[in-house]
Design a protein around this motif. Structure first.
Motif, PDB file in Angstrom:
ATOM      1  N   LYS A  91     -14.103   4.856   3.065  1.00  0.00           N
ATOM      2  CA  LYS A  91     -14.355   4.136   4.268  1.00  0.00           C
ATOM      3  C   LYS A  91     -14.155   4.900   5.573  1.00  0.00           C
ATOM      4  O   LYS A  91     -13.566   6.064   5.576  1.00  0.00           O
ATOM      5  CB  LYS A  91     -13.533   2.858   4.470  1.00  0.00           C
ATOM      6  N   ALA A  92     -14.905   4.621   6.525  1.00  0.00           N
ATOM      7  CA  ALA A  92     -14.550   5.138   7.892  1.00  0.00           C
ATOM      8  C   ALA A  92     -14.830   4.077   9.058  1.00  0.00           C
ATOM      9  O   ALA A  92     -15.811   2.879   8.720  1.00  0.00           O
ATOM     10  CB  ALA A  92     -15.648   6.359   8.298  1.00  0.00           C
ATOM     11  N   VAL A  93     -13.968   4.074  10.051  1.00  0.00           N
ATOM     12  CA  VAL A  93     -14.258   3.102  11.203  1.00  0.00           C
ATOM     13  C   VAL A  93     -14.500   4.139  12.423  1.00  0.00           C
ATOM     14  O   VAL A  93     -13.755   4.893  12.819  1.00  0.00           O
ATOM     15  CB  VAL A  93     -13.299   2.311  11.039  1.00  0.00           C
ATOM     16  N   THR A 103     -20.473  -2.490   2.438  1.00  0.00           N
ATOM     17  CA  THR A 103     -20.411  -3.399   3.497  1.00  0.00           C
ATOM     18  C   THR A 103     -20.277  -2.675   4.788  1.00  0.00           C
ATOM     19  O   THR A 103     -19.960  -1.496   4.907  1.00  0.00           O
ATOM     20  CB  THR A 103     -19.044  -4.205   3.308  1.00  0.00           C
ATOM     21  N   ILE A 107     -10.296   5.145  -0.120  1.00  0.00           N
ATOM     22  CA  ILE A 107      -9.678   3.810  -0.250  1.00  0.00           C
ATOM     23  C   ILE A 107      -8.660   3.746  -1.431  1.00  0.00           C
ATOM     24  O   ILE A 107      -9.299   3.991  -2.620  1.00  0.00           O
ATOM     25  CB  ILE A 107     -10.835   2.678  -0.283  1.00  0.00           C
ATOM     26  N   VAL A 108      -7.625   3.618  -1.004  1.00  0.00           N
ATOM     27  CA  VAL A 108      -6.544   3.065  -2.358  1.00  0.00           C
ATOM     28  C   VAL A 108      -6.323   1.778  -2.367  1.00  0.00           C
ATOM     29  O   VAL A 108      -5.673   1.304  -1.291  1.00  0.00           O
ATOM     30  CB  VAL A 108      -5.112   4.063  -2.397  1.00  0.00           C
ATOM     31  N   ALA A 109      -6.925   1.027  -3.505  1.00  0.00           N
ATOM     32  CA  ALA A 109      -6.897  -0.631  -3.361  1.00  0.00           C
ATOM     33  C   ALA A 109      -5.914  -0.874  -4.392  1.00  0.00           C
ATOM     34  O   ALA A 109      -5.107  -0.205  -5.101  1.00  0.00           O
ATOM     35  CB  ALA A 109      -8.176  -1.063  -3.778  1.00  0.00           C
ATOM     36  N   VAL A 127       0.773  -1.349  -0.096  1.00  0.00           N
ATOM     37  CA  VAL A 127       0.074   0.017   0.096  1.00  0.00           C
ATOM     38  C   VAL A 127       0.787   1.448  -0.048  1.00  0.00           C
ATOM     39  O   VAL A 127       0.409   2.231  -0.382  1.00  0.00           O
ATOM     40  CB  VAL A 127      -0.816  -0.048   1.208  1.00  0.00           C
ATOM     41  N   ALA A 186     -10.989   3.479  -4.865  1.00  0.00           N
ATOM     42  CA  ALA A 186     -11.800   2.225  -4.799  1.00  0.00           C
ATOM     43  C   ALA A 186     -13.012   2.620  -3.686  1.00  0.00           C
ATOM     44  O   ALA A 186     -13.370   2.065  -2.846  1.00  0.00           O
ATOM     45  CB  ALA A 186     -11.125   0.839  -4.294  1.00  0.00           C
ATOM     46  N   GLY A 235     -17.208  -0.334  11.004  1.00  0.00           N
ATOM     47  CA  GLY A 235     -16.751   0.166   9.956  1.00  0.00           C
ATOM     48  C   GLY A 235     -17.644   0.105   8.839  1.00  0.00           C
ATOM     49  O   GLY A 235     -18.345  -0.851   8.715  1.00  0.00           O
ATOM     50  N   VAL A 236     -17.578   1.179   7.897  1.00  0.00           N
ATOM     51  CA  VAL A 236     -18.580   1.042   6.522  1.00  0.00           C
ATOM     52  C   VAL A 236     -17.898   1.267   5.205  1.00  0.00           C
ATOM     53  O   VAL A 236     -16.686   1.954   5.561  1.00  0.00           O
ATOM     54  CB  VAL A 236     -19.680   1.964   6.497  1.00  0.00           C
ATOM     55  N   ARG A 237     -17.991   0.948   4.214  1.00  0.00           N
ATOM     56  CA  ARG A 237     -17.242   1.153   3.070  1.00  0.00           C
ATOM     57  C   ARG A 237     -18.188   1.323   1.994  1.00  0.00           C
ATOM     58  O   ARG A 237     -19.316   0.504   1.756  1.00  0.00           O
ATOM     59  CB  ARG A 237     -16.477  -0.170   2.660  1.00  0.00           C
TER      60      ARG A 237
END
Lengths: 453, 117
Positions: free
Chosen positions: A326-328, A362, A432-434, A41, A323, A392-394
């Motif tokens: 997200k947050a947690v 998710t 998000i960088v996938a 990453v 991609a 967490g959500v994405r």
């Protein structure tokens, strides 16, 4: 030819112990200091930094590391090999030259810069030429995410590092070199191993694999007898003592903590292992089922018997793409019934997300203290003193992820009781960088080597 | 006799994308054949049921007295996509060691295996 070459590992990832490089150079005689900064990453993080500032995009910790070992380089001839260049090896070189000027040692440094791994400017041309850069895991073609690609770098092998050493470099900075090449290249250079010396090249790669994660082979993160590992605070990072015949020993400097024995080295050998028969690198395919280990004195393990075979005609490519978001967020629930309260809060939260019409790719809920590390294998905890709710959500819609971050903290007053641990405020939304792993024909990647004095 | 894997082996785990790998290493060389016999793909897949979404692959490393398992679909997408605490599969090692084996008493005695408490 030297009969012994010592390569010390001073950094296992970007963010590793800042003291380690200096301790490796000052703790005793070493020939090379190897610093590994790049994880899967890391390239994408560096690419984002370069977009904001064209002088960035390399591991800046490296400049401090070099400053801390300058006396060793200048006075004792220690050479440094690092993949600190990230997505901008030239900027990294410029920063090093500025440091050299500032310290008055410009005349003592010969800086090897390895480039050519960056495929981003050529991506459309490569796809047009029939290189699909299909995802190694899913088989999907890169065209699926082409408009979201941030970086694309081929993993290059030992060749360009050896060329830089041959041209007199005493510091070699690369972009996306394989981690293991950073160790194998100086051995191949010093011992004159050729293409065809597959067993020796494979031994060099395995030496690299053992020390590429720094202290993870010398007692760090070691499960076996962990509580008896001495002086972990003062842990010694590993050193490869290599011989021309392809055998080597793993050791560390005297008067350091940690432990090097067959179990600690074995734990590192199996780390991130795939098919042990075929550890594929640009230089050689190493067979981990051939490795023999034996004790060779206190904190010293001998490695021998390694077998290798010719490499494939492909290079691995590491591609990063945007991609979504997200947050947690977390809250902590206290005894009594800590887990029941945290579970109730999760239900409250999910009903509210539904009520607000927020949808995500998710939602993941974990109860830290009950199931976050081992899931259902952990069984049901009895009477936990506290449990952390972690949700967490994405998703692709940034506004929805933003809205989610506003829904946790209100539960401190409008949800289940005995809740705390909200001082850090709302969770942060992250883009998000996938990671997209792919293969490309070796023939289309041409590394370049420049030595700057 | 019931024997905890924790008392027979040590382990380390890591990640490659959405796959976790777990290397299981016998604490004594003479215990490796038992591990190689008992830790089948089916057994490990059963152990991680409800934890991973994909299949299990197994490799033998008799030279290191170790087995390597690949657990697919273990990391909620893995890397930066994952929302899990253990996004990089670092503690699948000890999750594996929660396994308890049934070993014939005579074999357990001859190998000097410690009984599960």
């Amino acid at each position: 030819m030297k009969s012994l070459v010592r390569v010390a590992s001073g950094q296992g990832f970007w963010g590793d112990w800042l003291e380690a490089p200096r301790r490796q150079v000052e703790g005793g005689d070493v020939d090379y200091l190897m610093l590994d900064y790049l994880a899967e990453v890391t390239m994408s993080i560096l690419q984002k930094q370069k977009e904001r500032d064209p002088r960035m995009g390399y591991a800046r910790d490296f400049i401090g590391a070099i400053e801390s070992v300058l006396p060793g380089i200048v006075e004792r001839g220690v050479k440094v090999i690092a993949n600190a260049g990230g997505v901008n090896p030239r900027a990294c070189a410029d920063a090093l030259l500025a440091l050299a000027d500032q310290k008055g040692v410009r005349g003592k440094l010969a800086l090897g810069v390895v480039t050519g791994d960056d495929l981003l400017p050529r991506l459309d041309e490569l796809i047009a030429q029939g290189h699909p850069l299909a995802n190694m895991d899913t088989g999907e073609p890169l065209s699926l995410v082409r408009d979201r690609v941030l970086s694309a770098n081929a993993y290059i092998g030992s060749g360009p590092i050896i060329e830089a050493l041959g041209k007199g470099a005493n510091i070699v900075v690369t972009g996306r070199s394989t981690d293991t090449a950073l160790t194998m290249a100086p051995l191949r250079y010093e011992f004159g191993w050729g293409a065809g010396d597959w067993d020796k090249l494979a031994a060099g790669i395995i030496a690299g694999h053992i020390i590429e994660c720094g202290a993870q082979c010398s007692g760090g993160n070691c499960l076996k007898d962990w509580a008896t590992i001495p002086d972990v605070w003062n842990i010694g990072y590993p050193i490869v003592d290599a011989r021309p015949d392809g055998t080597f020993e793993i050791c560390k400097h005297p008067h350091t903590g940690g432990r090097i024995d067959v179990p600690t080295v074995t734990e590192q050998l199996v780390y991130e292992m795939g098919d042990p028969h075929s550890y594929i690198t640009p230089d050689v395919v190493a067979d981990f089922t051939s490795i023999q280990l034996e004790p060779a004195g206190e904190n010293r393990v001998r490695v021998f018997g390694v077998k290798g075979r010719p490499p494939t005609d492909k290079l691995k490519v590491s591609i990063a793409y945007r991609a979504g978001y997200k947050a947690v967020g977390t809250l902590v629930y206290a005894w009594p019934d800590a887990l029941a309260k945290a579970k109730a809060a999760d239900q409250v939260l999910r009903r509210r997300l539904e009520y607000l019409g927020l949808t995500f790719d998710t939602i993941v809920t974990e109860f830290v203290g009950a199931n976050a590390t081992h899931g259902p294998l952990a069984g049901a905890p009895s009477d936990a003193p506290e449990v952390q709710l972690r949700v967490g959500v994405r998703g692709q819609d940034k506004a929805m992820v933003e809205r989610f971050t506003r829904e946790l903290i209100p539960m401190v007053l409008n949800g289940p009781p005995s809740v705390t641990g909200f001082a850090a405020g709302r969770p942060k939304v992250e883009e998000i960088v996938a990671y997209w792993p792919a293969l490309i024909d070796k023939t289309v990647v041409t590394p370049q080597v420049e030595v700057v004095r | 006799m019931r024997v905890r894997l924790l008392d027979l082996a040590h382990a380390r785990s890591g990640d490659k994308g959405d796959t976790a790998n777990v290397g299981v290493i016998a604490l004594k060389p003479e215990w490796y054949p038992l591990l190689a016999r008992e830790l089948t793909v089916e057994r490990v897949a059963m152990h991680f049921r409800g934890v991973i979404t994909g299949g299990v692959q197994r490799y033998e490393l008799p030279n290191l007295k170790a087995l390597n398992f690949l657990l697919h679909g273990a990391l909620d997408g893995g890397g930066t996509l994952s929302l899990k605490t253990d996004a990089q599969g670092k503690v699948f090692s000890t999750a594996m060691l929660r396994m308890v084996l049934d070993v014939p008493d005579a074999e357990a005695t001859s190998l000097g295996l410690p009984a599960a408490p």
